[in-house]
Design an enzyme around this catalytic site. Sequence first.
Site, PDB file in Angstrom:
ATOM      1  N   ASP A  91      -4.696   9.006 -66.871  1.00 15.97           N
ATOM      2  CA  ASP A  91      -5.775   7.906 -67.318  1.00 15.97           C
ATOM      3  C   ASP A  91      -6.942   7.656 -66.238  1.00 15.97           C
ATOM      4  O   ASP A  91      -6.817   7.387 -64.985  1.00 15.97           O
ATOM      5  CB  ASP A  91      -4.908   6.638 -67.181  1.00 15.97           C
ATOM      6  CG  ASP A  91      -3.668   6.668 -68.056  1.00 15.97           C
ATOM      7  OD1 ASP A  91      -2.976   8.008 -67.966  1.00 15.97           O
ATOM      8  OD2 ASP A  91      -3.381   5.665 -68.369  1.00 15.97           O
ATOM      9  N   ASN A 145      -8.568   3.817 -69.869  1.00  9.93           N
ATOM     10  CA  ASN A 145      -8.971   2.985 -69.132  1.00  9.93           C
ATOM     11  C   ASN A 145     -10.510   3.420 -68.710  1.00  9.93           C
ATOM     12  O   ASN A 145     -10.768   2.671 -67.559  1.00  9.93           O
ATOM     13  CB  ASN A 145      -7.939   2.718 -67.981  1.00  9.93           C
ATOM     14  CG  ASN A 145      -6.614   2.556 -68.372  1.00  9.93           C
ATOM     15  OD1 ASN A 145      -6.050   3.361 -68.076  1.00  9.93           O
ATOM     16  ND2 ASN A 145      -6.337   1.419 -68.795  1.00  9.93           N
ATOM     17  N   HIS A 188      -4.413   0.680 -74.434  1.00 11.11           N
ATOM     18  CA  HIS A 188      -5.858  -0.028 -74.442  1.00 11.11           C
ATOM     19  C   HIS A 188      -6.709   0.650 -75.250  1.00 11.11           C
ATOM     20  O   HIS A 188      -7.951   0.513 -75.300  1.00 11.11           O
ATOM     21  CB  HIS A 188      -6.388   0.083 -72.946  1.00 11.11           C
ATOM     22  CG  HIS A 188      -5.394  -0.911 -72.162  1.00 11.11           C
ATOM     23  ND1 HIS A 188      -5.408  -1.919 -71.963  1.00 11.11           N
ATOM     24  CD2 HIS A 188      -4.744  -0.402 -71.082  1.00 11.11           C
ATOM     25  CE1 HIS A 188      -4.756  -2.480 -71.125  1.00 11.11           C
ATOM     26  NE2 HIS A 188      -4.222  -1.638 -70.268  1.00 11.11           N
ATOM     27  N   HIS A 229       2.996   8.120 -73.946  1.00  9.13           N
ATOM     28  CA  HIS A 229       2.447   7.053 -73.176  1.00  9.13           C
ATOM     29  C   HIS A 229       3.237   5.847 -73.169  1.00  9.13           C
ATOM     30  O   HIS A 229       3.710   5.117 -74.195  1.00  9.13           O
ATOM     31  CB  HIS A 229       1.184   6.517 -73.695  1.00  9.13           C
ATOM     32  CG  HIS A 229       0.148   5.669 -73.024  1.00  9.13           C
ATOM     33  ND1 HIS A 229      -0.594   6.064 -72.104  1.00  9.13           N
ATOM     34  CD2 HIS A 229       0.147   4.481 -72.866  1.00  9.13           C
ATOM     35  CE1 HIS A 229      -1.157   5.255 -71.232  1.00  9.13           C
ATOM     36  NE2 HIS A 229      -1.080   4.014 -72.138  1.00  9.13           N
ATOM     37  N   HIS A 261       0.610   6.400 -68.485  1.00 12.39           N
ATOM     38  CA  HIS A 261       0.548   4.943 -68.593  1.00 12.39           C
ATOM     39  C   HIS A 261       0.912   4.185 -67.360  1.00 12.39           C
ATOM     40  O   HIS A 261       0.434   3.226 -66.861  1.00 12.39           O
ATOM     41  CB  HIS A 261       1.358   4.356 -69.587  1.00 12.39           C
ATOM     42  CG  HIS A 261       1.541   2.897 -69.679  1.00 12.39           C
ATOM     43  ND1 HIS A 261       0.432   2.175 -70.211  1.00 12.39           N
ATOM     44  CD2 HIS A 261       2.512   2.117 -69.319  1.00 12.39           C
ATOM     45  CE1 HIS A 261       1.106   0.637 -69.876  1.00 12.39           C
ATOM     46  NE2 HIS A 261       2.146   0.691 -69.606  1.00 12.39           N
ATOM     47  N   HIS A 291      -0.001   5.015 -64.273  1.00 14.87           N
ATOM     48  CA  HIS A 291      -0.813   5.356 -63.144  1.00 14.87           C
ATOM     49  C   HIS A 291      -0.152   5.877 -61.750  1.00 14.87           C
ATOM     50  O   HIS A 291      -1.014   5.895 -60.784  1.00 14.87           O
ATOM     51  CB  HIS A 291      -2.029   4.209 -62.918  1.00 14.87           C
ATOM     52  CG  HIS A 291      -2.766   3.753 -64.376  1.00 14.87           C
ATOM     53  ND1 HIS A 291      -3.621   2.985 -64.198  1.00 14.87           N
ATOM     54  CD2 HIS A 291      -2.553   4.214 -65.405  1.00 14.87           C
ATOM     55  CE1 HIS A 291      -3.962   2.786 -65.571  1.00 14.87           C
ATOM     56  NE2 HIS A 291      -3.524   3.663 -66.209  1.00 14.87           N
TER      57      HIS A 291
HETATM   58 FE   LIG Z   1      -3.476   3.452 -68.260  1.00 11.71          FE
HETATM   59 FE   LIG Z   2      -1.369   2.463 -70.772  1.00 13.93          FE
END
Ligand SMILES: [Fe+2]
Ligand SMILES: [Fe+2]
Length: 268
Positions: free
Chosen positions: A9, A41, A69, A154, A179, A181
């Site tokens: 991400d 993101n 997102h 994710h 997801h 991170h």
């Molecule tokens: Fe993310």
């Molecule tokens: Fe996410």
Amino acid sequence: MIRLLFIGDVVGRSGRVALLEQVPTLRARWRLDFVIVNGENAAGGFGLTEAIFEDFLSVGVDAVTLGNHAFDQREALVFIERQPRLIRPVNFPAGTPGRGAALVESKSGARLLVVNVMGRIFMDALDDPFAAVKRELGACPLGEACDASVVDFHAEASSEKWAFAHFADGKASLVVGTHTHVPSADHRILAGGTGFITDVGMTGDYDSVIGMEKDEPLRIPSGRFEPAQGPATLCAIAVEIGPDGLTKTIAPVRIGGLLKGAEPDFWA
Ligand SMILES: [Fe+2]
Ligand SMILES: [Fe+2]
């Protein structure tokens, strides 16, 4: 052998700068066949614009996956329809714009199936991710309709990611979690030959709260989350996939920023 790099991400400007700088270098240095990036993101921490998406393609990214997102930038609901290399979760409700899987071809003619799917534990209520991916992999069998495949799972819960990885073992080349991170240290090749990591981590500033400015969540929340601006660590997973479509070698990648660096030794 197919050489694939999956980058986690990308968060905000800091993540984008690292990505745009590193992808051309890594592509050339490691002679990569495919670079896949999660971009959910990339635009101020929330979603993706078409301009950013095209910047990613222009430096050598082959396809971009998304997540919860996906449509934070409303324009994505429109431009996703004209961008076949942009992939949103396959288990979004029927009628959602865009696609949940795509076949991309390398310069040497290798075909990679890219699938994006979202877990359901501590996430939005969506269709069954297991059934949705089974359909996509079944429609494009490894070694027949494609030479390699990657599923970006994710999700929040590591348990759901592990269960899914075993479910897909032997049917996909690589299952990569996104997801959270936060990069996990459990990259490995499963019994059936599928490469797996619970979470690849983000490409963003780790002096933060999962990529966002760290002061805001510690004060009285205003709801105005901004990406942290410090230098990003590019987090990725590097794999080599054999003629049978299964993963032969797997290694984590961490470049720049605060996290200790890591690079695959098999491409040195
Ligand atoms: Fe993310
Ligand atoms: Fe996410």
